[in-house]
Write an enzyme that holds these catalytic residues in place. Structure first.
Site, PDB file in Angstrom:
ATOM      1  N   HIS A  18     -18.149 -10.956 -19.853  1.00 42.17           N
ATOM      2  CA  HIS A  18     -17.135 -12.674 -19.445  1.00 42.17           C
ATOM      3  C   HIS A  18     -15.942 -12.146 -19.472  1.00 42.17           C
ATOM      4  CE1 HIS A  18     -16.302 -12.830 -24.215  1.00 42.17           C
ATOM      5  NE2 HIS A  18     -17.521 -12.688 -24.137  1.00 42.17           N
ATOM      6  N   HIS A  21     -15.032  -9.860 -22.535  1.00 40.73           N
ATOM      7  CA  HIS A  21     -15.279  -8.239 -21.574  1.00 40.73           C
ATOM      8  C   HIS A  21     -14.433  -7.585 -20.456  1.00 40.73           C
ATOM      9  CE1 HIS A  21     -19.072 -10.138 -22.702  1.00 40.73           C
ATOM     10  NE2 HIS A  21     -18.522  -9.396 -24.372  1.00 40.73           N
ATOM     11  N   CYS A 126     -24.444 -11.345 -40.990  1.00 42.43           N
ATOM     12  CA  CYS A 126     -24.169 -12.107 -39.963  1.00 42.43           C
ATOM     13  C   CYS A 126     -25.401 -11.570 -38.758  1.00 42.43           C
ATOM     14  CB  CYS A 126     -22.386 -12.329 -39.751  1.00 42.43           C
ATOM     15  SG  CYS A 126     -22.880 -13.073 -37.992  1.00 42.43           S
ATOM     16  N   CYS A 129     -23.016 -10.507 -36.090  1.00 40.50           N
ATOM     17  CA  CYS A 129     -21.628  -9.539 -35.659  1.00 40.50           C
ATOM     18  C   CYS A 129     -22.619  -7.970 -36.411  1.00 40.50           C
ATOM     19  CB  CYS A 129     -21.030  -9.823 -37.320  1.00 40.50           C
ATOM     20  SG  CYS A 129     -19.541 -11.533 -37.110  1.00 40.50           S
ATOM     21  N   CYS A 144     -19.302 -16.953 -41.772  1.00 43.68           N
ATOM     22  CA  CYS A 144     -19.221 -16.474 -41.251  1.00 43.68           C
ATOM     23  C   CYS A 144     -17.877 -16.164 -41.212  1.00 43.68           C
ATOM     24  CB  CYS A 144     -19.839 -15.947 -39.916  1.00 43.68           C
ATOM     25  SG  CYS A 144     -19.772 -13.886 -39.222  1.00 43.68           S
ATOM     26  N   HIS A 147     -17.566 -16.038 -36.660  1.00 44.59           N
ATOM     27  CA  HIS A 147     -18.320 -16.657 -35.985  1.00 44.59           C
ATOM     28  C   HIS A 147     -18.560 -18.268 -37.031  1.00 44.59           C
ATOM     29  CE1 HIS A 147     -20.314 -13.057 -34.868  1.00 44.59           C
ATOM     30  NE2 HIS A 147     -20.161 -13.538 -33.434  1.00 44.59           N
ATOM     31  N   LYS A 296     -11.742 -18.611 -29.128  1.00 47.19           N
ATOM     32  CA  LYS A 296     -11.543 -17.383 -29.067  1.00 47.19           C
ATOM     33  C   LYS A 296     -13.088 -17.823 -27.818  1.00 47.19           C
ATOM     34  CE  LYS A 296     -13.474 -12.076 -30.250  1.00 47.19           C
ATOM     35  NZ  LYS A 296     -15.295 -12.813 -30.031  1.00 47.19           N
ATOM     36  N   LYS A 299     -20.103 -16.190 -26.595  1.00 49.94           N
ATOM     37  CA  LYS A 299     -21.338 -17.236 -26.273  1.00 49.94           C
ATOM     38  C   LYS A 299     -21.578 -18.024 -27.105  1.00 49.94           C
ATOM     39  CE  LYS A 299     -21.741 -12.450 -25.429  1.00 49.94           C
ATOM     40  NZ  LYS A 299     -21.712 -10.888 -25.109  1.00 49.94           N
TER      41      LYS A 299
HETATM   42  O1  ME8 Z   1     -18.496  -6.569 -30.750  1.00 51.78           O
HETATM   43  N1  ME8 Z   1     -10.918 -11.676 -26.439  1.00 51.78           N
HETATM   44  O2  ME8 Z   1     -19.720  -6.417 -28.670  1.00 51.78           O
HETATM   45  P1  ME8 Z   1     -19.578  -7.325 -27.449  1.00 51.78           P
HETATM   46  C1  ME8 Z   1     -10.006 -10.535 -25.942  1.00 51.78           C
HETATM   47  N2  ME8 Z   1     -21.309  -4.549 -29.233  1.00 51.78           N
HETATM   48  N3  ME8 Z   1     -11.451  -9.793 -26.333  1.00 51.78           N
HETATM   49  C2  ME8 Z   1     -12.956 -10.279 -26.357  1.00 51.78           C
HETATM   50  C3  ME8 Z   1     -13.033 -11.569 -26.298  1.00 51.78           C
HETATM   51  C4  ME8 Z   1     -12.342 -12.251 -25.981  1.00 51.78           C
HETATM   52  N4  ME8 Z   1     -12.645 -13.712 -26.333  1.00 51.78           N
HETATM   53  N5  ME8 Z   1     -14.700 -11.386 -26.394  1.00 51.78           N
HETATM   54  C5  ME8 Z   1     -15.052 -10.209 -26.647  1.00 51.78           C
HETATM   55  C6  ME8 Z   1     -19.525  -5.838 -29.324  1.00 51.78           C
HETATM   56  N6  ME8 Z   1     -13.783  -8.950 -26.195  1.00 51.78           N
HETATM   57  C7  ME8 Z   1     -20.225  -4.375 -30.233  1.00 51.78           C
HETATM   58  C8  ME8 Z   1     -18.953  -3.236 -29.519  1.00 51.78           C
HETATM   59  S1  ME8 Z   1     -18.896  -0.507 -29.698  1.00 51.78           S
HETATM   60  C9  ME8 Z   1     -18.995   0.685 -30.672  1.00 51.78           C
HETATM   61  C10 ME8 Z   1     -19.816  -2.338 -30.093  1.00 51.78           C
HETATM   62  C11 ME8 Z   1     -14.192  -7.668 -25.712  1.00 51.78           C
HETATM   63  O3  ME8 Z   1     -19.988  -7.590 -26.699  1.00 51.78           O
HETATM   64  C12 ME8 Z   1     -13.292  -6.856 -27.382  1.00 51.78           C
HETATM   65  O4  ME8 Z   1     -13.710  -6.094 -26.864  1.00 51.78           O
HETATM   66  O5  ME8 Z   1     -19.576  -8.713 -29.055  1.00 51.78           O
HETATM   67  C13 ME8 Z   1     -14.603  -7.602 -28.532  1.00 51.78           C
HETATM   68  O6  ME8 Z   1     -14.678  -6.500 -29.185  1.00 51.78           O
HETATM   69  C14 ME8 Z   1     -15.399  -6.831 -28.040  1.00 51.78           C
HETATM   70  O7  ME8 Z   1     -15.273  -7.136 -26.076  1.00 51.78           O
HETATM   71  C15 ME8 Z   1     -16.636  -7.279 -28.269  1.00 51.78           C
HETATM   72  O8  ME8 Z   1     -17.944  -7.524 -27.284  1.00 51.78           O
END
Ligand code: ME8
Length: 668
Positions: A18, A21, A126, A129, A144, A147, A296, A299
């Site tokens: 989304h 990301h 959690c 997380c 959390c 969350h 924020k 999902k």
């Molecule tokens: O945390 N605003 O993956 P994830 C800004 N797999 N950035 C956002 C966002 C938002 N509303 N939503 C998501 C993970 N992001 C782990 C990471 S790294 C070794 C492992 C971006 O799929 C932002 O970069 O939950 C956030 O940190 C990341 O997506 C979280 O992606």
């Protein structure tokens, strides 16, 4: 020139990509492109985080294997990055053999030296997380900290622990003496205060599920998903496979992350590396959250925006090609919100930037100049005559912006860099107005007109090079219109910004405007919103943010209010929506929780129709919703809209559309 290694988080494959990301990935892409432009040897990494109980559960819910599920979602991420013109050099997946080997190597190394040991761990966990939280960080009712509303599970596990506590003093001192190791200031203070309050050892294995990298010496256990995930950054740099590459790129220059995962990157990760005798990354930069109606994107809350659908909408509404619409999104996200702070996403604000900044300030500077060349200079770049003060001022503005670009990107100040570039565009537009070459032509001073046009186009050319990291498609078009070869992205910054490189006599190629304005009256749906809702930007922003609630029976009855004007009725935004998912709400026998799609947006909705419709019968249906109702929580369900239904004698029938109408279509 040196190397530059930048990473994004590797994203969980528990759902579709989304705009959150896309935000991080676009930022990393722009930084990578700026560094390439300035001559660095860049390694830009992104990828997917595919192990852990969450992913296993999602795959099971979809009746497929975790690997097949991960393959599917990883492909969606790759596809989105292609569409958004992301120039990553590698895409790592944690299920790849090259990665598994590195995870096992690090785990066994730490185990052998006693930093990983057997023990029992218990605490509040959690699963979203994949992290334990100390009691003092939990919300009321043991929820959390990230969350909101999610009640945590008290979990006790027998397995392997990692001696985080042993390295606390070292890390505290390291961060205190390396002021840019964690940035910006907010996340840095958060990490410092976490360290000052003490570190507990953490559980680094799981034995209750199998979807992970097995511990080689004890394969009943899989490695904790965060240890697995963080290690990706060294796998891709060639840690075991390619020592020469590893020496070249490691330590990474920047790990770009969202602020919710800064502690994993700035606490656990440097300690793992340091314990294993590997240098630590130069910087972890934690940016803020993109929000929608102040919340924020997430999902679990059901508020997501699909950047691909959004780009296509912008393309359709403007008539621009999709690549140019993608450029506008790339530009908007990094211009509108200071990197580091939270900021609200709104489509009206995006359209405003498209029209005001891209179509007017940038596109128009070119469009105003080329036709005069066609008419009076046979469509060729004129020669320059003697320089006046105004000419020098324009040249200086371009030089200043060029000099500011790389330092701004080194601070990840995207907005600051763009503001500098805009001083050139504003100066160029003012210069053209003030020097008015059309008047010089009329007065017979054709040489002066030629000089002014030359300088204006030089300003456009330099701005085009500087903007190419944000707008790869549009700047390539502008470059071609200037009659130049190759692309702005393939230039070397230091050479390309030297004034006076447009070759006189070269034929320009005036064409269609690159950024056709989006006319609010012509644009269907969201594009027309600001107009209906008031003209100020803020009104538009608030309005999009206003996400709507439900009808625990709201569709029924109602008090007659007499007649309303057509303008009153027009305030209600009715839209066609697709029902993506539906489920019952525990403890509320009238309520269903729906996930619906309205155009490019996904929302959650509470509907008081559980006694009339089964969840299964709703999935795939098209319904009508009030899309601009204020958001509200109903029995713990976030409701961002209200569906319409007719009711009679205790029976309820959903409103639908007669014919094949796409979701997002307005109803009036
Ligand atoms: O945390 N605003 O993956 P994830 C800004 N797999 N950035 C956002 C966002 C938002 N509303 N939503 C998501 C993970 N992001 C782990 C990471 S790294 C070794 C492992 C971006 O799929 C932002 O970069 O939950 C956030 O940190 C990341 O997506 C979280 O992606």
């Amino acid at each position: 020139m040196g190397t530059y290694y930048i990473t994004t988080p590797i994203y969980y494959v528990n759902g579709e990509p989304h705009i959150g990301h896309a935000y991080t990935t676009i930022a990393a892409d722009v930084a990578a492109r700026v560094k390439r432009l300035s001559g660095h040897d860049v390694l830009f990494l992104t990828g997917t985080d595919e192990h852990g109980i969450n992913i296993a559960r999602v795959a099971e819910r979809h009746g497929t294997s975790p690997q097949a599920w991960a393959d599917r979602i990883a492909e969606q991420f790759r596809g989105l990055w292609r569409l958004l013109n992301i120039s990553n050099d590698d895409f790592i997946r944690t299920t790849e053999p090259r990665h598994r080997r590195v995870v096992q190597h690090i785990f066994e190394r730490l185990l052998a030296q006693g930093d990983i040991y057997r023990g029992t761990y218990e605490g509040w966990y959690c699963p979203s997380c994949e992290s334990y939280y100390p009691e003092n960080e939990l919300g009321s009712g043991h929820t959390c900290p990230i969350h909101t509303g999610r009640t945590l599970e008290w979990t006790a596990e027998d397995g392997y622990l990692f001696r985080l506590s042993k390295y606390r003093d070292w890390l505290l001192q390291y961060i205190e003496t390396h002021p840019t190791a964690v940035a910006p200031e907010g996340p840095r203070s958060e990490v410092l205060s976490l360290l000052r309050s003490g570190l507990k050892d953490i559980a680094v294995s799981r034995a209750t599920f199998t979807w992970g990298v097995p511990v080689p010496s004890d394969p009943k256990h899989v490695v904790y998903v965060w240890i697995d995930a963080l290690t990706n950054y060294i796998t891709a740099a060639g840690f075991l496979d390619d020592p020469e590459k590893f020496r070249r790129y490691w330590p990474a220059d920047v790990h770009l992350v969202g602020k919710e995962i800064v502690r994993f990157h700035a606490v656990i990760w440097p300690i793992v590396l340091h314990a294993a005798g590997i240098p630590v990354p130069k910087q972890t930069f934690a940016h803020g959250w993109l929000t929608f109606g102040g919340q924020k994107f997430s999902k679990s809350l059901g508020t997501v925006i699909d950047p691909a659908a959004l780009s296509r909408e912008i393309a359709a509404e403007s008539g621009a090609e999709v690549g140019v619409a993608v450029d506008a999104l790339r530009y908007f996200l990094l211009r509108e919100i200071p990197f580091g702070a939270d900021g609200d996403f709104s489509k009206p604000a995006l359209i405003h930037r498209f029209n005001a900044d891209l179509a007017n300030d940038y596109g128009n500077l070119l469009n105003r100049t080329l036709p005069i060349l066609e008419r009076h200079f046979q469509g060729q770049i004129p020669a320059r005559g003697p320089e006046t003060g105004a000419d020098v001022a324009l040249r200086d503005a371009a030089a200043r912006a060029a000099a500011a670009l790389e330092p701004a990107i080194d601070r990840l100040d995207f907005r600051g860099a763009l503001e500098e570039i805009w001083t050139v565009l504003s100066a160029g537009n003012k210069y053209l107005d003030g020097e008015a070459p059309w008047r010089s032509v009329a007065d017979g001073r054709v040489d002066r007109a030629g000089t002014v046009l030359y300088n204006t186009l030089e300003a456009v050319r330099v701005a085009t090079v500087l903007l190419s990291p944000w707008l790869p498609t549009a700047t390539a078009r502008a470059w071609a219109q200037l009659g130049l070869e190759s692309t702005p992205a393939s230039q070397r910054l230091a050479d390309a910004v030297r004034w006076g490189q447009l070759p006189p006599g070269r034929r320009v190629r005036a064409g269609q405007p690159i950024f056709p304005r989006i006319e609010p009256t012509r644009a269907p749906g969201a594009a027309a919103r600001p107009k209906r809702r008031g003209t100020s930007d803020d009104a538009g922003r608030r309005a999009t943010a206003a996400a709507p609630p439900p009808p625990a029976g709201a569709a029924e009855g109602g008090t007659p209010v007499g007649t309303i004007s057509i303008d009153d009725f027009k305030k209600v935004e009715l839209k066609v929506a697709d029902v993506l998912e539906a489920k019952r709400v525990a403890g509320a026998d009238k309520l269903l929780e729906l996930r619906i799609r309205i155009g490019s947006e996904t929302r959650s909705l509470a509907a008081g129709i559980a006694q009339h419709y089964t969840p299964e019968s709703l999935v795939g249906r098209k319904i009508i919703v009030v899309a601009n109702l204020e958001a509200r929580r109903v029995r713990g369900v976030e409701s961002q809209g209200m569906l319409l239904a007719a009711s009679h004698d205790g029976r309820v029938a959903l409103l639908s559309v007669d014919g094949d109408v796409p979701s997002g279509a307005p109803v009036s």
